[in-house]
Design a protein around this motif. Structure first.
Motif, mmCIF file in Angstrom:
data_model
loop_
_atom_site.group_PDB
_atom_site.id
_atom_site.type_symbol
_atom_site.label_atom_id
_atom_site.label_comp_id
_atom_site.label_asym_id
_atom_site.label_seq_id
_atom_site.Cartn_x
_atom_site.Cartn_y
_atom_site.Cartn_z
ATOM 1 N N LYS A 66 0.834 -1.217 0.000
ATOM 2 C CA LYS A 66 0.000 0.000 0.000
ATOM 3 C C LYS A 66 0.860 1.255 0.000
ATOM 4 O O LYS A 66 0.607 2.198 -0.750
ATOM 5 C CB LYS A 66 -0.904 0.015 1.238
ATOM 6 C CG LYS A 66 -2.164 -0.793 1.062
ATOM 7 C CD LYS A 66 -3.034 -0.644 2.306
ATOM 8 C CE LYS A 66 -4.034 -1.763 2.381
ATOM 9 N NZ LYS A 66 -4.648 -1.891 3.706
ATOM 10 N N LYS B 109 3.850 1.558 -1.021
ATOM 11 C CA LYS B 109 4.518 1.681 -2.314
ATOM 12 C C LYS B 109 3.580 2.313 -3.352
ATOM 13 O O LYS B 109 3.976 3.213 -4.089
ATOM 14 C CB LYS B 109 4.941 0.286 -2.778
ATOM 15 C CG LYS B 109 5.975 0.309 -3.856
ATOM 16 C CD LYS B 109 7.157 -0.571 -3.476
ATOM 17 C CE LYS B 109 8.403 -0.106 -4.209
ATOM 18 N NZ LYS B 109 9.578 -0.813 -3.757
ATOM 19 N N ILE B 110 2.366 1.834 -3.370
ATOM 20 C CA ILE B 110 1.395 2.368 -4.325
ATOM 21 C C ILE B 110 1.123 3.845 -4.047
ATOM 22 O O ILE B 110 1.134 4.674 -4.946
ATOM 23 C CB ILE B 110 0.079 1.559 -4.282
ATOM 24 C CG1 ILE B 110 0.316 0.173 -4.892
ATOM 25 C CG2 ILE B 110 -1.050 2.282 -5.017
ATOM 26 C CD1 ILE B 110 -0.872 -0.752 -4.834
ATOM 27 N N GLU C 38 3.784 6.101 -5.208
ATOM 28 C CA GLU C 38 3.787 6.225 -6.672
ATOM 29 C C GLU C 38 2.702 7.172 -7.168
ATOM 30 O O GLU C 38 2.868 7.838 -8.179
ATOM 31 C CB GLU C 38 3.576 4.857 -7.335
ATOM 32 C CG GLU C 38 4.738 3.896 -7.234
ATOM 33 C CD GLU C 38 5.933 4.317 -8.081
ATOM 34 O OE1 GLU C 38 5.721 4.793 -9.208
ATOM 35 O OE2 GLU C 38 7.071 4.176 -7.590
ATOM 36 N N ILE C 39 1.599 7.198 -6.444
ATOM 37 C CA ILE C 39 0.480 8.030 -6.885
ATOM 38 C C ILE C 39 0.815 9.513 -6.752
ATOM 39 O O ILE C 39 0.415 10.322 -7.563
ATOM 40 C CB ILE C 39 -0.803 7.702 -6.062
ATOM 41 C CG1 ILE C 39 -1.268 6.285 -6.397
ATOM 42 C CG2 ILE C 39 -1.924 8.688 -6.392
ATOM 43 C CD1 ILE C 39 -2.449 5.831 -5.578
ATOM 44 N N PRO D 249 -6.758 2.808 -7.472
ATOM 45 C CA PRO D 249 -5.512 2.168 -7.037
ATOM 46 C C PRO D 249 -5.373 2.037 -5.531
ATOM 47 O O PRO D 249 -4.753 1.090 -5.049
ATOM 48 C CB PRO D 249 -4.427 3.079 -7.602
ATOM 49 C CG PRO D 249 -5.062 3.765 -8.748
ATOM 50 C CD PRO D 249 -6.504 3.925 -8.389
ATOM 51 N N VAL E 72 -4.839 -3.161 -3.087
ATOM 52 C CA VAL E 72 -4.266 -4.143 -2.155
ATOM 53 C C VAL E 72 -5.375 -4.839 -1.368
ATOM 54 O O VAL E 72 -5.412 -6.069 -1.288
ATOM 55 C CB VAL E 72 -3.243 -3.474 -1.214
ATOM 56 C CG1 VAL E 72 -2.746 -4.486 -0.180
ATOM 57 C CG2 VAL E 72 -2.062 -2.936 -2.029
ATOM 58 N N LEU F 1 2.666 -1.796 -9.808
ATOM 59 C CA LEU F 1 3.459 -0.639 -10.234
ATOM 60 C C LEU F 1 3.318 -0.382 -11.726
ATOM 61 O O LEU F 1 3.167 0.761 -12.154
ATOM 62 C CB LEU F 1 4.939 -0.834 -9.856
ATOM 63 C CG LEU F 1 5.227 -0.864 -8.346
ATOM 64 C CD1 LEU F 1 6.711 -0.976 -8.074
ATOM 65 C CD2 LEU F 1 4.642 0.357 -7.647
ATOM 66 N N LEU G 81 0.036 1.183 -12.403
ATOM 67 C CA LEU G 81 0.017 2.620 -12.087
ATOM 68 C C LEU G 81 0.628 3.454 -13.201
ATOM 69 O O LEU G 81 0.159 4.538 -13.511
ATOM 70 C CB LEU G 81 0.803 2.877 -10.793
ATOM 71 C CG LEU G 81 0.114 2.503 -9.489
ATOM 72 C CD1 LEU G 81 1.070 2.686 -8.322
ATOM 73 C CD2 LEU G 81 -1.139 3.342 -9.288
#
Lengths: 86, 188
Positions: free
Chosen positions: A78, A80-81, A84-85, B9, B13, B43, B46
């Motif tokens: 989470k 990590k995501i 990135e966002i 996004p 998870v 990734l 994204l």
């Protein structure tokens, strides 16, 4: 001559199991089917192999696992995501 | 009008990670690899958000990406399948010179105790263990053939092997798995 024709119709367990494996996936030739049929008449082990082969195919095509990610691993993902966002 | 599928996004998870992880794990038989693949999937999803047109669901879209990741993973790990193809002699592990079962390898009765309508996770764990005994090429072939049920011509093309090599490999995989199941399940 006789020997040769024997060879033709009586196949070994190695050959028989190969046909079993093929037959489960594709159409095998008539002669292969016949050879296998004759072999299975006299060979209990290859008969057993054929049954077991079916069981394996069956299990594997319905494969399930109860493996899950730990909450720690999920949190790491989470983060990590989210990074990135941004 | 139907609502167009949307991406969210932040929820990936929670919503999909376990399912995707299980999917990958079954195909690569290794938890760390499966975890890496899931992370890569998220990734690269994204990075490619703009390519999502909403014709398929978010979940199917992620699956699609993961499937490609799995294919890439196997392509990388077995670059030269043909040269790494083991020779046929290895089959002698199961059969004698005349092609008869070796005494130690005679199939026993593992089918007797298995109820085919309900396989337990225990049984899947055994198969997972047995699958780990296969080499990389065998494992990949096994996943494509028996888990994803891809047809043989396509597999030969993807793996660059001939159809006779293919059947020799499949034959050996089946013999190995069968023997391993019997050993682990019944301690033969």
């Amino acid at each position: 001559m006789e020997n040769k024709s024997n060879k033709k119709f009586m196949i070994s367990c190695k050959e028989a199991t190969m046909i079993v494996v093929k037959k489960a996936a594709i159409n095998v030739t008539f002669s292969e089917r016949l050879k296998l049929f004759l072999h299975l008449l006299i060979c209990q082990y290859c008969r057993l192999f054929e049954k077991q082969n079916k069981i394996i195919d069956n299990i594997v095509s319905n494969w399930k696992t109860n493996k899950k990610l730990s909450s720690k691993q999920k949190n790491a993902l989470k983060l990590k995501i989210e990074s990135e966002i941004k | 009008m139907e609502a167009v599928n949307k991406l969210n996004p932040k929820e990936w998870v929670n919503k999909y990670s376990d399912e995707l992880f299980g999917f990958a794990y079954i195909r690569v038989s290794d938890e760390d690899t499966a975890r890496d693949l899931i992370q890569d999937t998220f990734l690269s999803a994204l990075k490619n958000l703009q390519s999502f047109k909403g014709e398929i669901s978010e979940k199917n879209w992620l699956y699609l990406i993961l499937k490609n990741k799995i294919i890439d993973h196997y392509r990388k790990s077995s670059k030269t399948p043909v040269t790494r193809f083991d020779d046929e002699n290895e089959l002698d592990e199961f059969f004698d010179e005349e092609g008869h079962w070796r005494k130690d390898d005679l199939p026993g009765k593992f089918n007797m105790a298995v109820n085919s309508s309900q396989f337990s996770f225990e049984f899947y764990e055994i198969i997972e263990k047995c699958k780990r005994k296969l080499n990389e090429i065998q494992m990949r072939l096994f996943s494509m053939k028996f888990v994803d049920e891809i047809n043989s011509e396509e597999i030969c093309k993807e793996m660059e092997i001939s159809s006779s090599n293919y059947w020799v490999l499949i034959h050996r995989i089946k013999l190995k798995i069968r023997k391993c199941i019997e050993k682990l399940f019944y301690g033969k």
